[in-house]
Design a protein around this motif. Structure first.
Motif, PDB file in Angstrom:
ATOM      1  N   ALA A   3      -9.643  27.369 -27.434  1.00 43.86           N
ATOM      2  CA  ALA A   3      -9.691  28.166 -26.470  1.00 43.86           C
ATOM      3  C   ALA A   3      -9.399  27.457 -25.846  1.00 43.86           C
ATOM      4  CB  ALA A   3     -11.026  28.316 -26.349  1.00 43.86           C
ATOM      5  N   THR A   4      -8.366  26.288 -26.107  1.00 51.23           N
ATOM      6  CA  THR A   4      -7.726  25.417 -24.468  1.00 51.23           C
ATOM      7  C   THR A   4      -5.930  26.302 -24.397  1.00 51.23           C
ATOM      8  OG1 THR A   4      -7.618  23.603 -25.965  1.00 51.23           O
ATOM      9  CG2 THR A   4      -8.636  24.376 -24.823  1.00 51.23           C
ATOM     10  N   ARG A   5      -5.951  26.903 -25.586  1.00 50.13           N
ATOM     11  CA  ARG A   5      -4.380  27.137 -24.930  1.00 50.13           C
ATOM     12  C   ARG A   5      -3.907  28.581 -26.043  1.00 50.13           C
ATOM     13  NH1 ARG A   5      -0.949  23.231 -27.240  1.00 50.13           N
ATOM     14  NH2 ARG A   5       0.785  24.139 -26.523  1.00 50.13           N
ATOM     15  N   MET A   6      -5.319  29.336 -25.586  1.00 44.13           N
ATOM     16  CA  MET A   6      -5.001  30.553 -25.863  1.00 44.13           C
ATOM     17  C   MET A   6      -4.432  31.479 -24.582  1.00 44.13           C
ATOM     18  SD  MET A   6      -5.974  33.426 -27.639  1.00 44.13           S
ATOM     19  CE  MET A   6      -7.297  33.037 -28.905  1.00 44.13           C
ATOM     20  N   LYS A   7      -4.172  30.426 -23.254  1.00 44.98           N
ATOM     21  CA  LYS A   7      -3.449  30.739 -22.354  1.00 44.98           C
ATOM     22  C   LYS A   7      -1.947  30.951 -22.154  1.00 44.98           C
ATOM     23  CE  LYS A   7      -7.244  32.039 -18.401  1.00 44.98           C
ATOM     24  NZ  LYS A   7      -7.062  31.934 -17.669  1.00 44.98           N
TER      25      LYS A   7
END
Length: 142
Positions: free
Chosen positions: A102-106
């Motif tokens: 989730a922290t790397r999705m963007k």
């Protein structure tokens, strides 16, 4: 299998395809990921049928954002702009081929956001829906 995709990501990060600038782009846009500072600028040249004939990107950021931009830039050549606007996060995530936290999705989705911004002529929104393997997606967003 994850090791193969990880190697592909590192290869695209170290030697990105379509990195640079176009002399006379028809569309361009730049944006960033405010959470980590990744920056990306995309330029597109269109043919008479509004298909993407050339694509180039510049910017800096983590391996995921830069590899995603390289992979996506290879895939969209020849694509009509209207089809580009219909792409969703599953397109990018399947190209990357690994689970993205989730922290790397963007980071992973920055290239798609900037490409859509270029096509729309204004900033595209981030997608908030959770990704589901196999291309399914929640409501809204890309």
């Amino acid at each position: 299998m994850d090791d193969l995709y990880r190697e592909q990501i590192l290869e695209h990060y170290k030697r990105p395809h379509n990195f640079g600038e176009l002399a006379a782009p028809d569309l361009e846009f730049e944006d960033n990921n405010p959470l980590c500072g990744d920056e990306l600028r995309v330029q597109l040249t269109l043919d008479s049928d509004r298909r993407i004939s050339e694509v180039a990107f510049t910017g800096h950021g983590c391996a995921i954002s830069q590899a995603a931009a390289s992979l996506v830039s290879d895939e969209i050549k020849g694509m009509p702009v209207d089809d580009l606007l219909r792409l969703d996060r599953s397109f990018v995530l399947e190209l990357l081929g690994i689970d993205i936290s989730a922290t790397r999705m963007k980071c992973a989705l920055l290239s798609l956001k900037v490409l859509k911004g270029a096509s729309l002529g204004s900033a595209a929104d981030w997608e908030d829906a959770a990704y589901q393997a196999g291309g399914a997606r929640g409501s809204g967003g890309f």
